[in-house]
Design a protein around this motif. Sequence first.
Motif, PDB file in Angstrom:
ATOM      1  N   PHE A  17       0.822  -1.221   0.000  1.00 58.24           N
ATOM      2  CA  PHE A  17       0.000   0.000   0.000  1.00 58.24           C
ATOM      3  C   PHE A  17       0.852   1.264   0.000  1.00 58.24           C
ATOM      4  O   PHE A  17       0.614   2.168  -0.830  1.00 58.24           O
ATOM      5  N   TRP A  53       2.355   1.590  -3.444  1.00 59.67           N
ATOM      6  CA  TRP A  53       1.358   2.018  -4.432  1.00 59.67           C
ATOM      7  C   TRP A  53       1.096   3.512  -4.315  1.00 59.67           C
ATOM      8  O   TRP A  53       0.984   4.223  -5.325  1.00 59.67           O
ATOM      9  N   HIS A  54       1.021   3.994  -3.080  1.00 59.15           N
ATOM     10  CA  HIS A  54       0.819   5.428  -2.853  1.00 59.15           C
ATOM     11  C   HIS A  54       1.994   6.229  -3.426  1.00 59.15           C
ATOM     12  O   HIS A  54       1.796   7.297  -4.045  1.00 59.15           O
TER      13      HIS A  54
END
Length: 434
Positions: free
Chosen positions: A417, A420-421
């Motif tokens: 996560f 991905w950010h």
Amino acid sequence: MRLYEFFIGYRYLKAKKSQLFISFNTILSVIIVFIGVFTLIIVISVMNGFQSQIKDKILDVDSHIAVEDLYNTQGMKGIREYKQLMEKVKSIKGILTVNPYIQGQGLFRFVENVSPVVIRGIGGKDYMPLDVQKFIIEGEKEYKGYRDVYIGSEMAFNYNVKIGDMIELIVPKGRLTATTGITPGKGTFRVIGFFKTHYYEFDTGLVIMSLKSAQRLYEIGDVAKGLAIKIDDLYKMDYYASKIQTEIGLEYQTLTAQQRNANFFYALKLEKLIMTIILFLIIISAGFTIMGTMVMVVMEKRKPIGILKSMGAKPISIMVIFVLEGFVIGVMGSLLGVIFGLAASLNIESIIRWIENLINDGMVFIYDLFNLGVFYHVSLVPKNVYYLDTIPTEIKPEFIVTVAILSVFLSTISAIFPAWHASRLRPAEIIRYE
């Protein structure tokens, strides 16, 4: 995949002097993964050792496979043609011993002491099974008369029974009736020896006598409750049970040790499963720590990310950089956990003894310093509870590999996560405001 992604990912694991907090969080993530893997390996290895020893002791004393009357629970008297049945079972290749037995509940009475016991009739004056003989630690090695019995050394200690003492056994006999219930039977027997199986339940509550003596006590005639069978390969109990069942027919039931102690073995498996899940929560908590660390790294590295993207780095490359950080943290923590976990498991006995000596020496010093009286030494693994001379461990390589792979996998997943950010950041806006 280009090498610069590995290089940058490694550089981001370290922080500048102005971002020591991020570096500390990285180290903390590695430590939490290490603790989870380390603890899981030690606890499960010791639990495997305890369970294996308990199983071995039960199987060493009890039979691997038992043949019983299919309708024994409905008031039948057992197996009358047990001698012919023994010959059929002995004809099967791989069967080591076959012994007819009688086993039932009863009451033990000595002086003013009364206690429930399990009474097992096996062997006779002309034949003492090796499964019984090898556990006798004191007294006669074979029956001399029909009133001779053996009791556990712990039972003898608890009730102050000496060799040669007479004890009384009370058992139910006859059929259950509405008016009189079950008629009790009793007999007086002479203790001719003590046995020690190293399994507490047997050593404190089992009385062994000859088959003929048990038949007289229960007044059932020349009948055996079942046949106790030992085989040459414990891992083939189901296979041998099936062969025996085919040989003797459907008139009798064949039960393995696991089937006869199903609740006990299920409890052992459930205990280990629950403990494994609880300890895996430590590794999962490390995943959240890694996620938080990666989020802070992404925030701190916004400007370098913008520069990389403006130079042509693709979003997938940015993701790889930060996912690699989680992967490396997982590998480092798992590797350290496996190394130290295996080392501790192999030397757990020495470690426990060292901790015991440290505690006892410290408490003796405090008691002497403040004149608190007599300090009784602490035992972390008391024999009267666990009934083991040593702390057993059993290391299963497949379990170690599974734990290491899962911990690395969870650590890598935790970084997805934040990665991905980071890959979604727009370089123009980052550089403008930075």
